[in-house]
Motif scaffolding. Sequence first.
Motif, PDB file in Angstrom:
ATOM      1  N   LEU A 542     -89.116 -12.268 -64.211  1.00 37.98           N
ATOM      2  CA  LEU A 542     -88.828 -11.678 -63.152  1.00 37.98           C
ATOM      3  C   LEU A 542     -87.444 -11.698 -62.722  1.00 37.98           C
ATOM      4  O   LEU A 542     -86.562 -12.901 -62.974  1.00 37.98           O
ATOM      5  CB  LEU A 542     -89.446 -12.484 -61.941  1.00 37.98           C
ATOM      6  N   PHE A 543     -86.862 -10.458 -62.441  1.00 29.96           N
ATOM      7  CA  PHE A 543     -85.456 -10.640 -62.070  1.00 29.96           C
ATOM      8  C   PHE A 543     -85.235  -9.824 -60.711  1.00 29.96           C
ATOM      9  O   PHE A 543     -85.313  -8.614 -60.508  1.00 29.96           O
ATOM     10  CB  PHE A 543     -84.321  -9.910 -63.132  1.00 29.96           C
ATOM     11  N   PRO A 544     -84.935 -10.560 -59.490  1.00 31.57           N
ATOM     12  CA  PRO A 544     -84.781  -9.887 -58.255  1.00 31.57           C
ATOM     13  C   PRO A 544     -83.374  -9.703 -58.130  1.00 31.57           C
ATOM     14  O   PRO A 544     -82.384 -10.674 -58.425  1.00 31.57           O
ATOM     15  CB  PRO A 544     -85.011 -11.070 -57.153  1.00 31.57           C
ATOM     16  N   VAL A 545     -82.990  -8.303 -58.005  1.00 36.30           N
ATOM     17  CA  VAL A 545     -81.564  -8.081 -57.930  1.00 36.30           C
ATOM     18  C   VAL A 545     -81.131  -8.295 -56.476  1.00 36.30           C
ATOM     19  O   VAL A 545     -81.163  -7.485 -55.636  1.00 36.30           O
ATOM     20  CB  VAL A 545     -81.324  -6.629 -58.261  1.00 36.30           C
ATOM     21  N   LEU A 546     -80.356  -9.541 -56.277  1.00 36.33           N
ATOM     22  CA  LEU A 546     -79.760  -9.767 -55.077  1.00 36.33           C
ATOM     23  C   LEU A 546     -78.490  -9.057 -54.832  1.00 36.33           C
ATOM     24  O   LEU A 546     -77.853  -8.342 -55.869  1.00 36.33           O
ATOM     25  CB  LEU A 546     -79.680 -11.273 -55.069  1.00 36.33           C
ATOM     26  N   LYS A 547     -78.143  -9.056 -53.656  1.00 34.04           N
ATOM     27  CA  LYS A 547     -76.971  -8.068 -53.348  1.00 34.04           C
ATOM     28  C   LYS A 547     -75.525  -9.055 -53.437  1.00 34.04           C
ATOM     29  O   LYS A 547     -74.812  -8.578 -54.220  1.00 34.04           O
ATOM     30  CB  LYS A 547     -77.208  -7.449 -51.824  1.00 34.04           C
ATOM     31  N   GLU A 548     -75.268  -9.915 -52.788  1.00 31.64           N
ATOM     32  CA  GLU A 548     -73.995 -10.513 -52.516  1.00 31.64           C
ATOM     33  C   GLU A 548     -73.655 -11.586 -53.543  1.00 31.64           C
ATOM     34  O   GLU A 548     -74.728 -12.025 -54.364  1.00 31.64           O
ATOM     35  CB  GLU A 548     -73.781 -11.202 -51.171  1.00 31.64           C
ATOM     36  N   ALA A 549     -72.584 -12.028 -53.846  1.00 31.65           N
ATOM     37  CA  ALA A 549     -72.370 -12.896 -55.025  1.00 31.65           C
ATOM     38  C   ALA A 549     -72.795 -14.145 -55.027  1.00 31.65           C
ATOM     39  O   ALA A 549     -73.564 -14.589 -56.021  1.00 31.65           O
ATOM     40  CB  ALA A 549     -70.537 -13.128 -54.900  1.00 31.65           C
ATOM     41  N   ASN A 550     -73.088 -14.811 -53.884  1.00 34.36           N
ATOM     42  CA  ASN A 550     -73.709 -15.970 -53.843  1.00 34.36           C
ATOM     43  C   ASN A 550     -74.995 -16.170 -52.951  1.00 34.36           C
ATOM     44  O   ASN A 550     -75.209 -17.104 -52.527  1.00 34.36           O
ATOM     45  CB  ASN A 550     -72.758 -17.082 -53.438  1.00 34.36           C
ATOM     46  N   ALA A 551     -75.778 -15.107 -52.937  1.00 37.71           N
ATOM     47  CA  ALA A 551     -77.026 -14.764 -52.207  1.00 37.71           C
ATOM     48  C   ALA A 551     -77.819 -15.942 -52.648  1.00 37.71           C
ATOM     49  O   ALA A 551     -78.652 -16.585 -51.939  1.00 37.71           O
ATOM     50  CB  ALA A 551     -77.743 -13.602 -52.281  1.00 37.71           C
ATOM     51  N   GLN A 552     -77.953 -16.213 -54.071  1.00 32.09           N
ATOM     52  CA  GLN A 552     -79.088 -17.167 -54.535  1.00 32.09           C
ATOM     53  C   GLN A 552     -78.508 -18.631 -54.159  1.00 32.09           C
ATOM     54  O   GLN A 552     -79.269 -19.283 -53.700  1.00 32.09           O
ATOM     55  CB  GLN A 552     -79.166 -16.995 -56.129  1.00 32.09           C
ATOM     56  N   GLY A 553     -77.183 -18.805 -54.137  1.00 35.20           N
ATOM     57  CA  GLY A 553     -76.715 -20.036 -53.689  1.00 35.20           C
ATOM     58  C   GLY A 553     -76.961 -20.309 -52.203  1.00 35.20           C
ATOM     59  O   GLY A 553     -77.463 -21.477 -52.033  1.00 35.20           O
ATOM     60  N   ALA A 554     -76.952 -19.366 -51.342  1.00 36.20           N
ATOM     61  CA  ALA A 554     -77.086 -19.515 -50.086  1.00 36.20           C
ATOM     62  C   ALA A 554     -78.633 -20.010 -49.861  1.00 36.20           C
ATOM     63  O   ALA A 554     -79.012 -20.649 -48.880  1.00 36.20           O
ATOM     64  CB  ALA A 554     -76.796 -18.296 -49.394  1.00 36.20           C
ATOM     65  N   LEU A 555     -79.432 -19.280 -50.670  1.00 36.16           N
ATOM     66  CA  LEU A 555     -80.869 -19.808 -50.436  1.00 36.16           C
ATOM     67  C   LEU A 555     -81.069 -21.052 -50.898  1.00 36.16           C
ATOM     68  O   LEU A 555     -81.804 -21.857 -50.184  1.00 36.16           O
ATOM     69  CB  LEU A 555     -81.977 -18.448 -51.423  1.00 36.16           C
ATOM     70  N   ASP A 556     -80.400 -21.262 -51.965  1.00 38.43           N
ATOM     71  CA  ASP A 556     -80.480 -22.636 -52.718  1.00 38.43           C
ATOM     72  C   ASP A 556     -80.172 -23.996 -51.751  1.00 38.43           C
ATOM     73  O   ASP A 556     -80.796 -25.006 -51.789  1.00 38.43           O
ATOM     74  CB  ASP A 556     -79.746 -22.873 -53.977  1.00 38.43           C
ATOM     75  N   MET A 557     -79.168 -23.513 -51.121  1.00 39.00           N
ATOM     76  CA  MET A 557     -78.399 -24.649 -50.001  1.00 39.00           C
ATOM     77  C   MET A 557     -79.196 -24.673 -48.848  1.00 39.00           C
ATOM     78  O   MET A 557     -78.903 -25.458 -47.770  1.00 39.00           O
ATOM     79  CB  MET A 557     -76.931 -24.284 -50.016  1.00 39.00           C
ATOM     80  N   GLY A 558     -80.276 -23.944 -48.442  1.00 36.76           N
ATOM     81  CA  GLY A 558     -80.882 -24.024 -47.369  1.00 36.76           C
ATOM     82  C   GLY A 558     -80.476 -23.165 -46.052  1.00 36.76           C
ATOM     83  O   GLY A 558     -80.523 -23.605 -44.962  1.00 36.76           O
ATOM     84  N   VAL A 559     -79.840 -22.410 -46.479  1.00 34.78           N
ATOM     85  CA  VAL A 559     -79.214 -21.347 -45.360  1.00 34.78           C
ATOM     86  C   VAL A 559     -80.364 -20.508 -44.803  1.00 34.78           C
ATOM     87  O   VAL A 559     -80.583 -19.315 -44.960  1.00 34.78           O
ATOM     88  CB  VAL A 559     -77.983 -20.412 -45.474  1.00 34.78           C
ATOM     89  N   CYS A 560     -81.298 -21.164 -44.288  1.00 27.01           N
ATOM     90  CA  CYS A 560     -82.919 -20.323 -44.054  1.00 27.01           C
ATOM     91  C   CYS A 560     -83.375 -21.407 -42.870  1.00 27.01           C
ATOM     92  O   CYS A 560     -83.219 -22.543 -42.757  1.00 27.01           O
ATOM     93  CB  CYS A 560     -83.525 -20.548 -45.306  1.00 27.01           C
ATOM     94  N   PRO A 561     -83.956 -20.723 -41.973  1.00 25.06           N
ATOM     95  CA  PRO A 561     -84.478 -21.379 -40.762  1.00 25.06           C
ATOM     96  C   PRO A 561     -85.879 -22.261 -40.870  1.00 25.06           C
ATOM     97  O   PRO A 561     -86.030 -22.904 -39.973  1.00 25.06           O
ATOM     98  CB  PRO A 561     -84.790 -20.109 -39.938  1.00 25.06           C
TER      99      PRO A 561
END
Length: 891
Positions: A542-561
Amino acid sequence: MDTITLTINGNAISARAGRTILEVARQHGIYIPTLCHHDALRPIGACRLCQVEDEKRGVVVPACVTKISPGLVINTDSARVVRNRRNILRLLMAAHPESCVVCEKGNKCELRNLAAKMGLGRHGLDDMPYHPLVQDLNPFLNRDLSKCIMCAKCVRADQEVVCEGVIDYNFRGFDAHPATLFAQPLEAANCTFCGTCLSVCPVGAIAEKEKRRLDHAGAATRGVCSFCACGCAIYLEHDYNAVRGVAPSAKPHTANVVSLCVKGHFGHDYLNSPDRLRTPLIRTADGFKPIGWGEALELVAGRLRDLKETHGPEAIGFLGGARSTNEENYLFQKLARTVIGTNNIDFASRSSSWPALEAAAEATGFAAATSSFKDLEFSQVIIVIGADPTRTAPVLGYHLKRAVRQGGARLIVIDPVRTKLVPLADYWLRPKAAADVYILQGLIKVILEEDLADRQFVTAKTRGFEVLKEDLSGLSVNDCALRADVNVGDLYRAARLFASLPAGFIVLGQGLTGQADAADLGRLIMDLLLITGKLGKDRCGLFPVLKEANAQGALDMGVCPNLWPGYKPLGDSPSRERFSQIWGLDPPEAPGLAAGDMLAAIGDGRVKGLYVFCENTAAVLPGGPAVVEALKRLDFLVVQDLFLTETARLAHLVLPSAAWAEKDGTATNLERRVQRLHRAVQTPGGFPTDQEVFRALAGLLGAKWDYADTDDVLAEIERVVPLYAALRETDLDNKAVFWPQPGLEEVTDTLPHGIGHSDGLAVFLPPRGKDGAGLALDKAYPLVLMQGHVLAHLGSGVRSLQSRRLMKACGRAYLEVSPEDLKTLGLAEGDRVRVISPHGRLEAPVKPAAELPAGLVFLPASFPEARPNQLFAPRAANTKHCLVRLEKITG
């Protein structure tokens, strides 16, 4: 592989069979000059400078295309070879203008350097005719074919690396030269201005326009492109604390090797924009005025403290950014959770991708891409659905095109728009807007009907298959095709093709994840992968095409409620205990508010303060005017960003943010590739980096954060997020490093090594809704508007709108309309129209777009004068499409 022994310059050497003489020589530090050779391109032996002497046969051969053989005896510097090389150089110099003093290439010219090494100052031949300068009016590239040495690097880069086919050789003999079709200028020949030809050109035949200096920058620092989520490795060329240019790293282990896109290559001049924020600004009755950093940080800390004490921690929200580093995102969410005590932490673009990723996490325990871009080139079949990587993630697009053109992969495109991938596709399923759910249900139904499932994989590696079968039992393939408005035969043939080939991928994008039923679409995507056995294996996934440069990193780092760093739910007791131990306190357990919910909570008075970091919330969230009104109602809004964005203009206090070129850290691209950023220049005016700001605020609010530098933060991330373990001991600059690194005991069996859940099984997830949400047209709003991105701009345009060259190429808003709709509405190119939805209106000029079907119009998201979010309802479920009508503006 067999090993061969040969002799080079009197030394016996062993090497693998199949390698060329040039490869073996370079591996052993033996210099052989080249001009037409590049490691990223197919060797063609055009220049013959790499010739060496085969002493047994008494002939000279080109080293770049001659494979080694047993007993081969090679001399790389015999008198004959040296004489031939000098004569070749003399001929090249005779056909090359003596313009070194004013040539942009300068000391980087490979022809000049080789002439110097061989002691050739004058060629002693009659000059040969030069080709004239080619007139290109674009803002990026100049072509001066009088300097062309016919190495074919630009042609091969165009055709082999980016697979555009814009240039090729024209004419023969002395008249031969690289040219576009009918010798058009580049801007008329569908050139994407990726700059790959510029990167590989060994002389000054292709030059970058608007260079501020003829001489070259004094230093080059490794970095990562700050635009899309491909994470291209670059060199930032700089001196006098200004970035002068960008070049691809050309390292074989990187995602992009020698290629970039127009934004990555030419858009980083935003770093030198005079509009960069340089000092904190406080809003007064007379507008913004500068204040000192000490006063600004005291003000932020004081207001946050007061709001927490008066209204409780839940009255404060934090909106982080996918434009920031892993370390910054980690500290930002830690500031929210441990210092303020709230899980109200999110980033605006998460909502457009998370529903589908959440389905992946539910199915496999793994919410990210499963493989590397390179794996795509070895696949056999690829589905691209709701994505146009050629626009939004160009380097991924290059890999896709190479997979088809060079690797023979079969391609299925599912998109209402005729993208650049459609001509390469075996099947193009063109559903009506927001009808993708029926396509996916139909594909799975065909596989069930014709017993095409990978039974061995389903039995050994999954659970819940019978539930899926039961859920789809009432559907028919014909009905799915009818609802999607596609040919039923193509639906059958596409399903058979995808099921029949074992190595395959699905690439999905914002056109899918932004729909109202994105969660069900994500579930069906995972079901389609599982039923065909395309997970947990090499060259599948699977390849989800994320938008911004570090969108994956933001998810990985818990920028999520509702998730800790590392994707652990807030209610997971072992994770909570680990965070409590490492952070030294008990973090809040109740789920926080997502971005849209925070805006709603402002309206009813539950949220009083908001900290926005590298997000242009007012320009991104649906219901633009309502978002602005909500932000205006806040007791305190602090915005930290590069420029005075629409959101920053509403703030009580604005803090400048450092760009990626101005700080150290790590970033994670959409492949899960973790790379280092290295500071190339200082921030404008020398203000502190974002990490330093967060550490200072934490200290002012009473927290004891003991971080000396970025590595200290990364060390804590490694402890908190097992997926990121052992990164500091890994050479992130010179190796391809993906999380999780193999062989780590802290990480359970996760993709791509296995399936992910503790029982080693993936889960089939039937869609929750039987019928897709769809879009019901009515007479008042007969058109569907689709918002998205164009090649020259990204997101809300915070950076690209500050690039002189990108703005020259695409500098204003426009509405793309199909030729059929233009005719029906009596419109011509350039006419201004009023775009009206049930929730808002805006104005824009129209532009014909043959790739759109009748009934669908397209509006780029990056231009402030016509933000698509103004047309959407607040908290709209579908953030990709809305219903509109057009009214021509006359007079």
